[in-house]
Design an enzyme around this catalytic site. Sequence first.
Site, short mmCIF file in Angstrom:
data_model
loop_
_atom_site.label_atom_id
_atom_site.label_comp_id
_atom_site.label_asym_id
_atom_site.label_seq_id
_atom_site.Cartn_x
_atom_site.Cartn_y
_atom_site.Cartn_z
N TYR A 229 -14.66 1.42 -7.21
CA TYR A 229 -15.98 2.17 -6.93
C TYR A 229 -17.00 2.15 -8.16
O TYR A 229 -18.21 2.45 -8.37
CB TYR A 229 -15.79 3.54 -6.49
CG TYR A 229 -14.99 3.66 -5.28
CD1 TYR A 229 -15.43 3.42 -4.17
CD2 TYR A 229 -13.59 3.77 -5.36
CE1 TYR A 229 -14.70 3.38 -3.02
CE2 TYR A 229 -12.85 3.69 -4.42
CZ TYR A 229 -13.36 3.73 -3.00
OH TYR A 229 -12.71 3.55 -1.81
N LYS B 58 0.85 -1.34 -0.16
CA LYS B 58 -0.11 0.06 -0.15
C LYS B 58 0.76 1.31 0.07
O LYS B 58 1.77 1.75 0.96
CB LYS B 58 -0.87 0.10 0.93
CG LYS B 58 -1.66 1.35 1.27
CD LYS B 58 -2.62 1.04 2.69
CE LYS B 58 -3.49 2.45 2.53
NZ LYS B 58 -4.46 2.31 3.77
N LYS C 283 -1.99 -1.41 -3.96
CA LYS C 283 -2.96 -0.24 -3.67
C LYS C 283 -2.23 1.18 -4.24
O LYS C 283 -1.09 1.01 -3.21
CB LYS C 283 -3.79 -0.22 -2.61
CG LYS C 283 -4.67 0.78 -2.23
CD LYS C 283 -5.28 0.94 -0.88
CE LYS C 283 -5.96 1.99 -0.53
NZ LYS C 283 -6.41 2.07 0.77
C1 PBG Z 1 -7.63 3.00 5.48
C2 PBG Z 1 -7.84 3.07 3.81
C3 PBG Z 1 -7.50 3.98 2.92
C4 PBG Z 1 -8.20 3.77 1.80
C5 PBG Z 1 -8.40 2.39 2.01
N1 PBG Z 1 -8.37 2.02 3.48
C6 PBG Z 1 -6.88 5.46 3.25
C7 PBG Z 1 -5.83 5.65 3.52
O1 PBG Z 1 -4.92 4.96 3.70
O2 PBG Z 1 -5.61 6.90 3.75
C8 PBG Z 1 -8.22 4.36 0.57
C9 PBG Z 1 -9.03 3.99 -0.52
C10 PBG Z 1 -9.48 4.78 -1.70
O3 PBG Z 1 -8.76 6.11 -1.98
O4 PBG Z 1 -10.23 4.64 -2.42
N2 PBG Z 1 -6.40 3.24 5.97
#
Ligand code: PBG
Length: 326
Positions: free
Chosen positions: A313, A195, A248
Amino acid sequence: MGFPTKRPRRLRKTDAMRTLVRETVLSPKDFILPLFVTFGKGVRKPIKSMPGHAQLSVDNVVREAKEIKTLGIPAVILFGIPKRKDATGSSANDPKGPVQEAIKALKDKTPELIVITDVCMCEYTSHGHCGIIKNKDVDNDATLELLSAEALSHAEAGADIVAPSDMMDGRVGAIRKTLDESGFGDMPIMSYAAKYSSAFYGPFRDAAESVPQFGDRRSYQMDPANTDEAMREVALDIEEGADIVMVKPALPYLDVIRRIKKRFGYPTAAYSVSGEFSMIKAAAEKGWLDHDMAMLESLVCIKRAGADMILTYFAKEAARVLRGGK
Ligand code: PBG
């Protein structure tokens, strides 16, 4: 032997011919739809930066789930917006929290729909960071206990898969141990393994009300410039017991998806994040690109890169187009 014996255009002549030789076929079965669950009843609070999406109370989540099922989408991932937030995110494992209540309702009303839960502290902390703060930074080891308790509360409510997204070191192992010791040895973990610290999460942080109140997430989320590091993160998560690994965001990281799928051969998920969605929406609104074509192209490219499943989405809209309706 080349041209004129070889003419690649022969196989591109008609739609039927192109379909015959298509290598990657997108299906609603590939999709996981993120949903934002909030407290209350009859609530549908639109998210401005994400057209078509809203914070939903549990009754509306159930309504949504029924529609999702008819579209052939197999899974949802739930994010919670709690009533109150505090420094330690203490409502994250509330058995009566919005996510826990939504899991119970969904497993009751749409039992065959797979319910995945996002496990993270950022939606529950007043400062918006993904764990407990010590000396202006997130304290890794203290956070592991909270994440484990949150994951356990989701398991107890009946979730099918937990998905830790916090990027603390050792969280998959900690959650695995807690689940195993509590009789949930069969429950899979989908780890947000690679991530990245990304600007493309902007609209989500509005949706989940989780904007960090100070600093940013670069001390725990990954540097967009790195892929060897993603390999190490995935290897660690698999060693700790991850069953599905995730990359991600998706579109700017197709090389990472490809490398991970090739190297580990694990079920690989890609999260096409809020910014990827909202960019297409905004450009289409301005008439600068064709909405449905840009949507489907993005999704098929993510699958082509190696993703076995896509958190998107666009799940509902894409499923409708793929099924030939609107
Ligand atoms: C929680 C989380 C996030 C997203 C998914 N889980 C936000 C972040 O890390 O700031 C982002 C999902 C998206 O932008 O669609 N930590």
